[in-house]
Design a protein around this motif. Structure first.
Motif, PDB file in Angstrom:
ATOM      1  N   LYS A 184       1.339  -1.467  -0.020  1.00 49.64           N
ATOM      2  CA  LYS A 184      -0.448   0.295  -0.095  1.00 49.64           C
ATOM      3  C   LYS A 184       0.692   1.261   0.225  1.00 49.64           C
ATOM      4  CE  LYS A 184      -3.084   2.409   2.517  1.00 49.64           C
ATOM      5  NZ  LYS A 184      -4.451   2.402   3.891  1.00 49.64           N
ATOM      6  N   SER A 185       1.634   1.288   0.764  1.00 53.59           N
ATOM      7  CA  SER A 185       2.552   2.294   1.334  1.00 53.59           C
ATOM      8  C   SER A 185       3.843   2.424  -0.401  1.00 53.59           C
ATOM      9  CB  SER A 185       4.037   2.114   2.315  1.00 53.59           C
ATOM     10  OG  SER A 185       4.796   3.228   1.923  1.00 53.59           O
ATOM     11  N   LYS A 186       3.748   1.509  -1.211  1.00 52.89           N
ATOM     12  CA  LYS A 186       4.851   1.692  -2.435  1.00 52.89           C
ATOM     13  C   LYS A 186       4.134   2.532  -3.603  1.00 52.89           C
ATOM     14  CE  LYS A 186       8.296  -1.692  -2.271  1.00 52.89           C
ATOM     15  NZ  LYS A 186       9.107  -2.211  -2.285  1.00 52.89           N
ATOM     16  N   ARG A 187       2.425   1.780  -3.381  1.00 54.22           N
ATOM     17  CA  ARG A 187       1.616   2.130  -4.751  1.00 54.22           C
ATOM     18  C   ARG A 187       1.452   3.727  -4.021  1.00 54.22           C
ATOM     19  NH1 ARG A 187      -1.262  -3.099  -3.388  1.00 54.22           N
ATOM     20  NH2 ARG A 187      -2.431  -1.335  -1.663  1.00 54.22           N
ATOM     21  N   LYS A 188       0.931   4.454  -2.960  1.00 55.01           N
ATOM     22  CA  LYS A 188       0.844   6.002  -2.833  1.00 55.01           C
ATOM     23  C   LYS A 188       2.449   6.530  -3.211  1.00 55.01           C
ATOM     24  CE  LYS A 188      -0.459   5.565   1.682  1.00 55.01           C
ATOM     25  NZ  LYS A 188      -0.857   5.402   3.010  1.00 55.01           N
ATOM     26  N   GLY A 189       3.709   5.632  -3.264  1.00 58.24           N
ATOM     27  CA  GLY A 189       4.267   6.685  -2.852  1.00 58.24           C
ATOM     28  C   GLY A 189       5.310   7.556  -1.882  1.00 58.24           C
ATOM     29  N   THR A 190       4.437   7.810  -1.153  1.00 59.50           N
ATOM     30  CA  THR A 190       5.031   8.334   0.106  1.00 59.50           C
ATOM     31  C   THR A 190       5.721   7.143   1.563  1.00 59.50           C
ATOM     32  OG1 THR A 190       2.468   8.180   1.042  1.00 59.50           O
ATOM     33  CG2 THR A 190       3.104   9.843  -0.250  1.00 59.50           C
ATOM     34  N   GLU A 191       6.421   5.945   1.378  1.00 60.28           N
ATOM     35  CA  GLU A 191       6.528   5.854   2.193  1.00 60.28           C
ATOM     36  C   GLU A 191       8.101   5.947   2.854  1.00 60.28           C
ATOM     37  OE1 GLU A 191      10.404   3.388   0.608  1.00 60.28           O
ATOM     38  OE2 GLU A 191       7.906   2.772  -0.590  1.00 60.28           O
ATOM     39  N   ASN A 192       7.730   6.048   4.236  1.00 62.30           N
ATOM     40  CA  ASN A 192       8.702   6.232   5.327  1.00 62.30           C
ATOM     41  C   ASN A 192       9.420   6.399   4.886  1.00 62.30           C
ATOM     42  OD1 ASN A 192      10.255   7.486   7.799  1.00 62.30           O
ATOM     43  ND2 ASN A 192       9.628   5.465   8.759  1.00 62.30           N
ATOM     44  N   ALA A 193      10.732   7.362   4.307  1.00 66.07           N
ATOM     45  CA  ALA A 193      12.107   7.417   3.870  1.00 66.07           C
ATOM     46  C   ALA A 193      13.130   7.196   4.677  1.00 66.07           C
ATOM     47  CB  ALA A 193      12.066   9.131   3.411  1.00 66.07           C
ATOM     48  N   PHE A 194      12.956   7.057   6.354  1.00 69.02           N
ATOM     49  CA  PHE A 194      13.971   7.582   7.240  1.00 69.02           C
ATOM     50  C   PHE A 194      14.059   5.559   7.210  1.00 69.02           C
ATOM     51  CE2 PHE A 194      12.134  11.546   7.539  1.00 69.02           C
ATOM     52  CZ  PHE A 194      13.755  12.145   8.666  1.00 69.02           C
ATOM     53  N   GLY A 195      15.327   5.450   7.372  1.00 68.56           N
ATOM     54  CA  GLY A 195      16.369   3.771   7.161  1.00 68.56           C
ATOM     55  C   GLY A 195      15.368   3.081   6.175  1.00 68.56           C
ATOM     56  N   CYS A 196      14.878   3.848   4.738  1.00 70.15           N
ATOM     57  CA  CYS A 196      14.897   2.868   3.597  1.00 70.15           C
ATOM     58  C   CYS A 196      16.059   3.017   2.841  1.00 70.15           C
ATOM     59  CB  CYS A 196      13.973   3.534   2.662  1.00 70.15           C
ATOM     60  SG  CYS A 196      13.171   2.498   1.447  1.00 70.15           S
ATOM     61  N   ASP A 197      16.135   1.387   2.359  1.00 70.19           N
ATOM     62  CA  ASP A 197      17.405   1.669   1.049  1.00 70.19           C
ATOM     63  C   ASP A 197      16.925   3.252   0.228  1.00 70.19           C
ATOM     64  OD1 ASP A 197      19.855   0.328  -0.089  1.00 70.19           O
ATOM     65  OD2 ASP A 197      18.289   0.997  -2.010  1.00 70.19           O
ATOM     66  N   LEU A 198      18.052   3.362  -0.040  1.00 71.02           N
ATOM     67  CA  LEU A 198      17.456   5.130  -0.573  1.00 71.02           C
ATOM     68  C   LEU A 198      17.883   5.113  -2.316  1.00 71.02           C
ATOM     69  CD1 LEU A 198      18.612   8.467  -1.170  1.00 71.02           C
ATOM     70  CD2 LEU A 198      20.664   8.320  -2.007  1.00 71.02           C
ATOM     71  N   THR A 199      17.955   3.911  -2.978  1.00 73.02           N
ATOM     72  CA  THR A 199      18.006   3.498  -4.329  1.00 73.02           C
ATOM     73  C   THR A 199      15.631   2.957  -4.171  1.00 73.02           C
ATOM     74  OG1 THR A 199      20.538   3.150  -4.631  1.00 73.02           O
ATOM     75  CG2 THR A 199      18.950   2.218  -6.207  1.00 73.02           C
ATOM     76  N   GLU A 200      15.668   2.405  -3.511  1.00 73.48           N
ATOM     77  CA  GLU A 200      14.934   1.836  -3.540  1.00 73.48           C
ATOM     78  C   GLU A 200      13.337   3.240  -3.305  1.00 73.48           C
ATOM     79  OE1 GLU A 200      12.745  -1.025  -0.391  1.00 73.48           O
ATOM     80  OE2 GLU A 200      14.297  -1.513  -1.015  1.00 73.48           O
ATOM     81  N   HIS A 201      13.931   3.680  -2.565  1.00 78.64           N
ATOM     82  CA  HIS A 201      13.089   4.813  -1.955  1.00 78.64           C
ATOM     83  C   HIS A 201      12.864   5.966  -2.425  1.00 78.64           C
ATOM     84  CE1 HIS A 201      11.312   8.290   0.148  1.00 78.64           C
ATOM     85  NE2 HIS A 201      11.777   8.768  -0.055  1.00 78.64           N
ATOM     86  N   LEU A 202      14.092   6.153  -3.954  1.00 78.59           N
ATOM     87  CA  LEU A 202      13.840   7.207  -5.074  1.00 78.59           C
ATOM     88  C   LEU A 202      12.853   6.164  -5.984  1.00 78.59           C
ATOM     89  CD1 LEU A 202      17.757   9.214  -4.500  1.00 78.59           C
ATOM     90  CD2 LEU A 202      14.966   9.090  -3.777  1.00 78.59           C
ATOM     91  N   GLN A 203      13.601   5.268  -6.689  1.00 78.47           N
ATOM     92  CA  GLN A 203      12.496   4.486  -7.959  1.00 78.47           C
ATOM     93  C   GLN A 203      10.989   4.113  -7.299  1.00 78.47           C
ATOM     94  OE1 GLN A 203      14.574   0.469  -7.579  1.00 78.47           O
ATOM     95  NE2 GLN A 203      15.920   1.667  -9.289  1.00 78.47           N
ATOM     96  N   ASN A 204      10.873   4.261  -5.932  1.00 74.74           N
ATOM     97  CA  ASN A 204       9.373   3.728  -5.098  1.00 74.74           C
ATOM     98  C   ASN A 204       8.775   5.031  -5.104  1.00 74.74           C
ATOM     99  OD1 ASN A 204       9.633   1.199  -4.782  1.00 74.74           O
ATOM    100  ND2 ASN A 204       9.780   1.136  -2.501  1.00 74.74           N
ATOM    101  N   SER A 205       9.257   6.764  -5.107  1.00 76.64           N
ATOM    102  CA  SER A 205       8.901   7.778  -4.541  1.00 76.64           C
ATOM    103  C   SER A 205       8.870   8.646  -5.886  1.00 76.64           C
ATOM    104  CB  SER A 205       9.821   8.403  -4.186  1.00 76.64           C
ATOM    105  OG  SER A 205      10.581   8.718  -4.327  1.00 76.64           O
ATOM    106  N   GLY A 206       9.667   8.455  -7.275  1.00 71.79           N
ATOM    107  CA  GLY A 206      10.019   8.731  -8.728  1.00 71.79           C
ATOM    108  C   GLY A 206      10.636  10.101  -8.391  1.00 71.79           C
TER     109      GLY A 206
END
Length: 180
Positions: A9-31
């Protein structure tokens, strides 16, 4: 199952918690090209945070946590709230916290030895050449983020007469957050 559903659900919204998340994965998910936390905090500091000791002095812990929660929620934080304007250092502290909590630091674990070897040369020009070479090995997301952060910190260094944060001071407070 519950965690997996929340993550999807978080990935679909693209607003997952950025803290403690892999940078590459976070940027891909958030666009995004660079982390929203970095961009928002850097722009705010350049506009409102040209004060003595920016990034050197810590903000009030409760304000840092409150701001972190706002970044983790679906709404964009309003950094112009009086609480943040009065405690501008909490914005700088949050920005450094973001980088400290990356599971793989901005200057990745994989390149740690190469970075330390690069700075071991006595001649400054040789150090710079080697550091540039290693930086080019960073993953794209790390490179873009480092480039954005470096431009921000270089801009702040030009304002050291107001902030007392010369290049060396900025390097001292930021290095432990970027290379572990």
């Amino acid at each position: 199952m519950k965690n997996k559903a929340a993550k999807l659900k978080s990935k679909r919204k693209g607003t997952e918690n950025a803290f403690g998340c892999d940078l590459t994965e976070h940027l891909q998910n958030s666009g995004q090209d660079v982390p929203y936390v970095l961009k928002t905090c850097a722009e705010f500091i350049e506009k409102h945070g040209i004060v003595d000791g920016i990034y050197r002095l810590s903000g009030i812990t409760s304000n840092i946590q409150k701001l972190r929660q706002e970044f983790c929620s679906e709404t964009c934080p309003d950094l112009t709230k009086e609480v943040y304007l009065q405690d501008i250092h909490c914005v700088g502290s949050l920005c450094k916290l973001y980088f400290r909590e990356l599971p793989n630091p901005l200057l990745t674990y994989e390149l740690y030895k190469k970075f330390t070897d690069a700075v071991s040369f006595k001649e400054e020009q040789e150090q710079l050449r080697n550091i540039r070479r290693v930086i080019k090995e960073l993953p794209d997301s790390h490179f873009r983020t480092l480039e954005y952060l470096t431009k921000h910190l270089a801009n702040l260094a030009t304002l050291s007469h107001q902030t007392n944060m010369h290049t060396r001071n900025l390097a001292l407070v930021w290095a432990p957050n970027l290379l572990r």
